[in-house]
Design a protein around this motif. Structure first.
Motif, short mmCIF file in Angstrom:
data_model
loop_
_atom_site.label_atom_id
_atom_site.label_comp_id
_atom_site.label_asym_id
_atom_site.label_seq_id
_atom_site.Cartn_x
_atom_site.Cartn_y
_atom_site.Cartn_z
N ILE A 89 6.69 3.02 -9.21
CA ILE A 89 6.86 1.67 -9.77
C ILE A 89 7.69 1.79 -11.02
CG2 ILE A 89 5.72 -0.34 -10.75
CD1 ILE A 89 3.21 0.41 -9.23
N PHE B 212 -3.54 8.28 -8.22
CA PHE B 212 -2.41 7.48 -8.66
C PHE B 212 -1.15 8.33 -8.76
CE2 PHE B 212 -4.14 3.45 -9.01
CZ PHE B 212 -5.38 3.49 -9.61
N PHE C 44 -10.24 8.32 -10.82
CA PHE C 44 -10.44 7.09 -10.08
C PHE C 44 -10.81 7.44 -8.64
CE2 PHE C 44 -8.70 4.25 -13.29
CZ PHE C 44 -7.94 5.12 -14.04
N LEU D 91 -0.75 0.73 -12.52
CA LEU D 91 -0.88 2.00 -11.82
C LEU D 91 -0.68 1.76 -10.34
CD1 LEU D 91 -4.06 3.18 -13.69
CD2 LEU D 91 -1.85 4.30 -13.84
N GLY D 92 0.00 2.70 -9.70
CA GLY D 92 0.20 2.59 -8.26
C GLY D 92 -0.30 3.83 -7.57
N GLY D 93 -1.01 3.67 -6.47
CA GLY D 93 -1.57 4.85 -5.85
C GLY D 93 -1.67 4.74 -4.35
N GLU D 94 -2.03 5.83 -3.79
CA GLU D 94 -2.29 5.90 -2.37
C GLU D 94 -3.47 6.82 -2.20
OE1 GLU D 94 1.00 7.73 -0.36
OE2 GLU D 94 1.18 9.30 -1.83
N LEU D 95 -4.15 6.70 -1.09
CA LEU D 95 -5.35 7.49 -0.86
C LEU D 95 -4.97 8.87 -0.37
CD1 LEU D 95 -8.29 6.80 -1.27
CD2 LEU D 95 -8.48 6.61 1.18
N GLU E 260 0.83 -1.19 0.00
CA GLU E 260 0.00 0.00 0.00
C GLU E 260 0.87 1.25 0.00
OE1 GLU E 260 -2.41 0.21 3.54
OE2 GLU E 260 -0.87 -0.74 4.76
N ASP E 261 0.21 2.39 -0.19
CA ASP E 261 0.89 3.69 -0.24
C ASP E 261 2.02 3.69 -1.26
OD1 ASP E 261 0.51 3.80 3.34
OD2 ASP E 261 -0.80 4.58 1.78
N ILE E 262 1.66 3.37 -2.46
CA ILE E 262 2.64 3.21 -3.53
C ILE E 262 3.03 4.58 -4.08
CG2 ILE E 262 3.11 2.11 -5.75
CD1 ILE E 262 2.52 0.18 -3.40
N ILE F 263 -9.14 6.59 -6.11
CA ILE F 263 -7.92 6.96 -5.39
C ILE F 263 -7.02 7.74 -6.33
CG2 ILE F 263 -8.09 4.89 -3.97
CD1 ILE F 263 -5.69 3.77 -5.49
#
Lengths: 505, 323
Positions: A68, A488, A484, A501-505, A63-65, A486
């Motif tokens: 990448i 990204f 989205f 795709l990498g994301g965090e809130l 999590e909390d990406i 969240i």
């Protein structure tokens, strides 16, 4: 369609994406004045964008990406991922091999909010960096007192690249019957790591050899670095005079004189003539034993390129050819004229190394000599890019095909040695210029030639897609913003055409 | 405004004496008897509710009940619906009457009808307001306090009949409660109507009931609900209702907040507004899936489960002025 009297019907059968240039009334009929979460379909149609699915099939996903990268290893295509714990202010790097297998954390560093990455021969070279405010300016540079790391790709933790010399006191004596050029030599050992890095000579001792004897060495210290796999004997030629400076003479690798492990403490019965000493080892004295972290990593002519260390934001370090960890502190340096701005990116295109600042571009050309001798040419004094502002292509990690796609303050541009105008984002100029320049570090771009998409993560943490199936042309490219649930932060391509795709809130 | 009629009992409560329907004292026959809508001025017993043994001297009681799920309420002569399906804002006015058809020698002097103020508690005898007519005896429900439809449904009614002589006889049928109703249109305000909300976020509903009771929702007589979880009020006054988005609503996406009246001001449910409950932690690594019609996110519980959320409003506005 029936016409009303005195009214001509207008058929809209082309949907060319977003138009954000000038007033809304100037939007051409075949464009959207506003659109979200749609995508070009076949021909010139459009439809709903594709949905996203989870990439990890594990009980506790990462999590909390923050970042990448695609990481091609010896055995397959994988991902290398930075997860940032805001509460602890710690960045941790993981190696995601597939949906169910994750190695790591490979490296956890306080303050690492981003990292630069380059894969070489299946290894991952990792440089932690962050954003610092310097004189009101956001500057991305390597973390203070941090270094370049190397990861083998096998799940073992990443380690500092390069290495320190062997230390200790070895003993030297005449060995069995053999041969040398008699006289005073200085002997030393060079350690070699599993990644091929040769440290500077250590355990230096003088010894006067005898013509009919070989030479034997004892108390040859093992390296404290468990990654050392070999220790090579180096020696000077016969010294007619000696001034006491052990490092002041030229060393050479002695042929067939290697301890092929990091445990044996001896090497016996080595014979050689001075004429056999051809392979210079003296250059190893000038190399960094610890390579400082930077914000930029790239490859040029089989050399590792690292830029923007914490102390030198206009300095570019370049390794020896074929030796990514061997960077000379003397002549492995390129200096980008200092102007208070950091070097943000570097990329090879058509045999030339282009180096970028936020609004400037220069080039260096390998002239066959040491990097510090390479000539600098100014390419553009107005346009540059940000740390992740050059599109990577497919999953190769490489940025170039025959051109670069670069995010500048002006727009998203094609670059073939110069910035081509009009830029690719010409139709959405207002949209682009509404992006906060101070947050351009959040932009990351991939070029997916199979889908014919350019996919960007924006400072707004939305995604912008450019469909170029009708042509890589400012007029034909079709732009579609996506949103989205969240935000990204990062985008990569995996397995040729799988978009991650990498994301965090 | 319109008229309503509750005319189908569904259960028998306590009773004393040997009550009977068509043939037996089974509950089903007793219910059928009191629900019998055949206005029969001739036959004494057939198909009606009555004491099995005529001249059983004494006072005999039987209670009947309704329920909220059965289709027992007819609005304006339409097919019956259940209490739970009453239109939002439904409320009865003060003119409810209870009418029961009755035949027999024991007339109003020997029988009384009582509205129950609980399943086992009856009111005083209801005042008789009309003589024997084609539809039977008419008794008015208490005017004050005005019973709500929920009171009627939950409490039911009872019949008490007293036999003093050997030939006393009463038969009862076609019990119904009728009156007029209205659908109240109340105003309110919801602080985050149509917006995003997170678990633990405070949501505020306000009303102007204290200033304008005729047109504002009384927030003390409602229960709020969302499909994703139970809402527990922090503050609940006539003008203010606040609550925190419950943990169970994590990942819930678009939710409709519904107010259900307790029958005091209105019955039925009213949609107050919508909230989109955000994912609290859906961070992670995702893949674009061609042809996928929705987005799948990691659950905020981070336990390997996922949640599907529709792709946010795909929209395109063309170059035409006005879109």
């Amino acid at each position: 369609m029936s016409n009303l009297r005195d009214h001509q019907s207008v058929v809209i059968d082309k949907f060319m994406g977003l138009w954000a240039r000038g007033s809304k009334e100037e939007t051409p009929m075949d464009h959207f004045q506003d659109c979200i979460n749609v995508l070009a379909g076949t021909g010139q149609s459009f439809g709903t964008r594709p949905g996203i699915g989870i990439s990890q099939d594990v009980a506790v996903p990462l999590e909390d990406i923050r970042r990448i990268y695609n990481y091609p290893t010896q055995t397959g295509n994988t991902l290398i991922v930075l997860a940032y714990d805001q509460g602890a202010d710690e960045g941790s790097i993981y190696h995601m091999v597939n949906a169910t297998t994750v190695f790591g954390p490979l490296l956890t560093i306080e303050g690492m909010t981003d990292f630069a990455f380059i894969p070489i021969a299946g290894r991952a070279y990792i440089s932690p960096f962050s954003t610092f405010v310097v004189g009101g300016l956001n500057v991305e540079k390597g973390l203070e007192d941090e270094f370049l790391y190397v990861y083998a790709g096998d799940g073992t933790p990443a380690r500092k690249a390069a290495g320190v010399p062997l230390t200790g006191n070895m003993t030297i004596a005449n060995g069995a019957a053999g041969f040398t050029d008699p006289g005073l030599h200085i002997f030393a050992f060079v350690s070699e790591t599993i990644s091929g890095f040769l440290a500077e000579p250590g355990l230096m001792e003088t010894f006067t050899t005898a013509a009919s004897s070989s030479v034997s060495f004892g108390s040859v210290s093992a390296s404290g670095d468990p990654n050392v796999t070999k220790r090579h004997l180096v020696a000077t030629k016969v010294l007619p005079t000696f001034n006491g400076d052990l490092t002041g003479y030229q060393f050479f690798f002695v042929p067939n004189a290697t301890i092929n492990n990091n445990t044996d403490l001896f090497l016996n019965n080595i014979s050689f003539f001075d004429a056999d000493l051809l392979d210079d080892a003296s250059h190893l004295f000038d190399n960094f034993s610890e390579i400082p972290a930077g914000a930029v990593l790239s490859i040029y002519h089989n050399r590792l390129v690292l830029a923007t260390t914490f102390d030198d934001i206009s300095l570019i370090l370049v390794s020896a050819q074929g030796e990514p960890e061997a960077i000379s502190e003397i002549d492995g340096l390129l200096v980008y004229p200092p102007d208070g701005n950091p070097v943000t990116n570097a990329q090879e295109l058509r045999d030339i190394l282009y180096a970028f600042k936020r609004s400037k571009t220069v080039s260096f050309t390998d002239n066959g000599d040491v990097p510090s001798s390479w000539p600098l040419v100014t390419v553009d004094t107005a346009l540059g890019t940000c740390v992740h502002g050059i599109a990577t292509v497919l999953d190769s990690g490489s940025s170039s095909i025959d051109y670069l796609i670069i995010a500048t303050y002006q727009g998203l541009s094609l670059f073939n040695g110069r910035f081509i105008t009009p830029e690719l984002s010409w139709k959405i100029e207002d949209y682009w210029k509404a992006l906060d320049r101070d947050d351009f570090r959040y932009i990351q771009i991939v070029n997916a030639p199979i889908q014919k998409w350019i996919i960007m993560v924006l400072p707004t943490r939305m995604v912008l897609v450019g469909n170029y199936s009708l042509g890589m042309d400012p007029m034909k490219i079709r732009w579609f913003p996506w949103s989205f649930e969240i935000g990204f932060n990062t985008v990569a391509i995996f397995n040729i055409d799988e978009i991650i795709l990498g994301g965090e809130l | 405004m319109g008229t309503y009629q509750v005319d189908i009992c569904v259960s028998v409560g306590t009773k004393t004496g040997e009550w009977e329907g068509e043939n037996t004292g089974a509950d089903a026959e007793l219910i059928a008897g009191i629900n019998n809508q055949v206005i029969d001025a001739v036959l004494l017993k057939g198909g009606k509710l009555h004491i099995a043994s005529p001249s059983a001297v004494g006072t005999w009681l039987i209670r009947f009940g309704f329920d909220q799920n059965s289709d027992i309420i007819s609005l304006d002569g339409a097919p019956h619906i259940s209490y739970n399906n009453l239109p939002a804002g439904f409320g009865i006015l003060a003119d409810a009457v209870l009418t029961i058809g009755s035949r027999g020698s024991v007339t109003t002097g020997g029988s009384s009808l009582k509205l129950q103020s609980g399943p086992l508690t009856e009111s005083a005898a209801l005042p008789f307001v009309g003589g024997i007519g084609a539809n039977g005896y008419v008794f008015a429900l208490p005017v004050f306090p005005v019973p709500t439809m929920l009171d009627i449904i939950n409490d039911g009614f009872g019949i008490e009949t007293t036999y003093t002589g050997a030939t006393d006889f009463s038969a009862f049928y076609f019990a119904r409660i009728t009156g007029t109703y209205t659908t109240f249109a109340f105003s309110w305000d919801m602080s985050q109507d149509g917006e995003n909300a997170a678990v633990g976020e405070l949501i505020t509903i306000t009303s102007e009931f204290s200033i304008d009771p005729a047109n504002s929702m009384d927030l003390t007589h409602v229960t709020l609900s969302m499909a994703c979880g139970i809402i527990v009020p922090i503050i609940q006054t006539t003008d203010l209702f606040t609550f925190l988005v419950p943990d169970s609503c994590d990942d819930a996406g678009l939710q409709t907040l519904t107010a259900t009246g307790d029958g005091t001001q209105f019955s039925g449910s009213v949609a107050l507004g919508t909230l989109t409950i955000l994912l609290t932690n859906a961070s992670g690594i995702y893949t674009l899936v061609p042809g996928k019609r929705q987005d799948t996110y990691y659950s905020s519980h981070r336990d390997g489960t996922t949640v599907d959320i529709k792709i946010p409003d795909p929209t395109g506005r063309t170059g035409f002025v006005g879109g």
